[in-house]
Design an enzyme around this catalytic site. Structure first.
Site, PDB file in Angstrom:
ATOM      1  CG  ASP B   9      -1.796   1.250   1.279  1.00 56.57           C
ATOM      2  OD1 ASP B   9      -2.365   1.588   0.223  1.00 56.57           O
ATOM      3  OD2 ASP B   9      -1.905   1.903   2.329  1.00 56.57           O
ATOM      4  CB  SER B  10       0.208   4.687  -1.054  1.00 62.76           C
ATOM      5  OG  SER B  10      -1.018   4.884  -0.374  1.00 62.76           O
ATOM      6  CE1 TYR B  41       3.260   5.672  -3.217  1.00 62.29           C
ATOM      7  CE2 TYR B  41       2.270   3.812  -4.367  1.00 62.29           C
ATOM      8  CZ  TYR B  41       3.329   4.356  -3.660  1.00 62.29           C
ATOM      9  OH  TYR B  41       4.429   3.597  -3.417  1.00 62.29           O
ATOM     10  N   GLY B  42      -2.314   9.222  -4.416  1.00 67.16           N
ATOM     11  CA  GLY B  42      -3.489   9.750  -5.125  1.00 67.16           C
ATOM     12  C   GLY B  42      -3.188  10.855  -6.132  1.00 67.16           C
ATOM     13  CB  CYS B  72      -2.742   0.961  -2.715  1.00 64.80           C
ATOM     14  SG  CYS B  72      -2.593   2.659  -3.300  1.00 64.80           S
ATOM     15  CG  ASN B  73      -9.082   1.499  -4.115  1.00 64.60           C
ATOM     16  OD1 ASN B  73      -9.927   0.905  -4.757  1.00 64.60           O
ATOM     17  ND2 ASN B  73      -9.000   1.394  -2.797  1.00 64.60           N
ATOM     18  CB  THR B  74      -3.767   5.286  -6.225  1.00 62.07           C
ATOM     19  OG1 THR B  74      -4.686   5.979  -5.385  1.00 62.07           O
ATOM     20  CG2 THR B  74      -3.218   6.224  -7.270  1.00 62.07           C
ATOM     21  CD  GLU B 151      -0.905   7.371   5.391  1.00 59.75           C
ATOM     22  OE1 GLU B 151       0.148   7.340   6.041  1.00 59.75           O
ATOM     23  OE2 GLU B 151      -1.372   6.362   4.802  1.00 59.75           O
ATOM     24  CB  CYS B 184      -9.496   5.228  -0.857  1.00 59.48           C
ATOM     25  SG  CYS B 184      -7.952   5.673  -0.033  1.00 59.48           S
ATOM     26  CB  THR B 185      -7.089   0.446   1.467  1.00 59.05           C
ATOM     27  OG1 THR B 185      -5.916   1.155   1.082  1.00 59.05           O
ATOM     28  CG2 THR B 185      -7.416  -0.587   0.419  1.00 59.05           C
ATOM     29  CG  HIS B 186      -5.766   5.738   3.562  1.00 61.42           C
ATOM     30  ND1 HIS B 186      -5.159   5.220   2.448  1.00 61.42           N
ATOM     31  CD2 HIS B 186      -4.767   6.192   4.363  1.00 61.42           C
ATOM     32  CE1 HIS B 186      -3.838   5.364   2.570  1.00 61.42           C
ATOM     33  NE2 HIS B 186      -3.577   5.945   3.726  1.00 61.42           N
TER      34      HIS B 186
END
Lengths: 271, 271
Positions: B9-10, B41-42, B72-74, B151, B184-186
């Site tokens: 993941d980012s 990364y977005g 990570c979706n991006t 984050e 988005c995994t966040h």
């Protein structure tokens, strides 16, 4: 990849899987075969179920299916390993998708399973669950009256309610149960009554919905998706009484979806 | 097959996927790498995301992973095709599992997606949905403030609530929406607040839970299941500030699960 997907069941129960596949995979052409003549499979021996299942598979292989769904828990329990080993197309059963959905849903690791005698005796669900998580507590209950009742077209009303209540009584004492797998593709037709009987605190998992979803995943992973189709006409075959089969199919496929189906009789028995 | 599963993941968002994998796949050993140093990364270019992702993948390949999850979706949107083509292990992204779960959940075919600018601009979700069903209505909304906030370790309280309410305002006018994908995994860390803002009539899909479940299916289909392990110690690597990373990991992995993790620093950049 525009070849059809094959779906087999001992009778009409697998139509609940077919219905979910039509909804979740509207680009895919489906060919269904229900062995209504020899239904139910639940009380039959392993050898008999294997022989009948192979007869169904041979019928569908001639129609050049690209993937096989065993939409019957008893047939899955007794034949999936053999079919996976011998066929060169992906084979999806109903047991593992249901087991995975239950593991995702449960909060306390107490999972119930209801199914036919054959499925319960095979121990396939406890095995599938344990393969993923050895600390799951499983309680399995055979419900022999359900399949014959559904095959008579009875999913609602007093008879259905009384039968479900009486049959599920042994589950009542299990206070911990938070997830119940409908381990037979006929049972989703009784889901509203089953949910009512077990109460809202229990998540009821329909292996039919979960199998349709996992088929979607496998089509993508194996690069077998039909990228251009949309609501094709599906073919449905039955080996038994066409009048009753047609009546039940009409009860299941409400909402105008019924017109996308062609229903035919099939002769599959070999000696 | 006792080799580990790799998860990238980012930053910390993918820990929501890791947490679900620990819960749904307790036999499997997991190695996580979060590129916190270069997160988010977005807003980055496709080329940059591809370069960084490959650096993460190379780090995990040395640890002999048997399967890769792009949590990570991006990164999924920009790299999954390339990774699938070039790696000889199965690669699972977060986009298709979320799309499939939304198709299963929606009743009226109106699906919303929230994600980073990169994910939304890539059009990956509408594409994934359309590949399965061309008649899905999709509304995508980028939510740039969410990742930096998470984050910083902020998932609850007034700041989080105000930010979510303000950012999701454009969805308010969409009366038809019955399903919303957290693309988005966040975002699962903000799920309680998001659910509150969109209301109970909208099914909120966490791509994290769905990805863990699909990983379970792929492990079985590809015969990669670990059949003997149970709650192994997982390794977590971060490229950035270890103190903050550790703090957030502790917030996510409550309930004693935290002790199964070893957290280390990683150096992955190549020129």
């Amino acid at each position: 990849m525009n070849r059809p997907i094959g779906v087999i069941d001992s009778g009409v129960g697998g139509l609940t899987v077919l219905q979910e596949m039509m909804r979740q995979l509207p680009r895919e052409k489906l060919i269904y075969l229900g062995d209504t003549k020899r239904c139910p499979y639940g009380p039959r021996s392993k050898e008999e179920v294997q022989k009948f299942t192979w007869e169904m598979v041979d019928f569908l292989l001639e129609k050049e299916i690209k993937l096989l769904v065993i939409a019957c828990n008893t047939a899955t329990a007794f034949t999936i390993e053999d079919l996976k080993n011998k066929l060169d197309i992906p084979v999806i059963g109903v047991i593992n998708p249901g087991a995975r959905a239950a593991i995702k849903a449960t909060k306390n690791h107490h999972i119930g399973i209801i199914g036919t005698e054959g499925t319960v005796k095979s121990g396939a669900y406890p095995e599938a669950l344990e393969r993923i998580n050895p600390k799951i507590h499983v309680k399995a209950l055979a419900c022999p009256p359900f399949v014959p009742m559904v095959e008579r077209g009875i999913f609602a009303g007093d008879e259905a309610k009384e039968t479900v209540e009486k049959t599920l009584k042994p589950l009542k004492s299990l206070k911990n149960l938070d997830t119940l797998i409908l381990g037979c593709t006929h049972y989703p037709l009784l889901k509203p009554i089953i949910q009512q009987v077990v109460g809202d605190n229990v998540t009821v998992i329909s292996s039919s919905e979960e199998t349709a979803r996992e088929t979607s995943a496998v089509l993508e992973i194996e690069q077998l998706q039909n990228k251009t189709g949309y609501h094709p006409v599906h073919e449905i075959y039955s080996t038994g009484d066409m009048e009753l089969f047609d009546k039940i199919a009409q009860q299941i496929f409400i909402n105008g979806k019924y017109k996308e189906l062609i229903i035919k009789s099939a002769e599959i028995e070999k000696d």
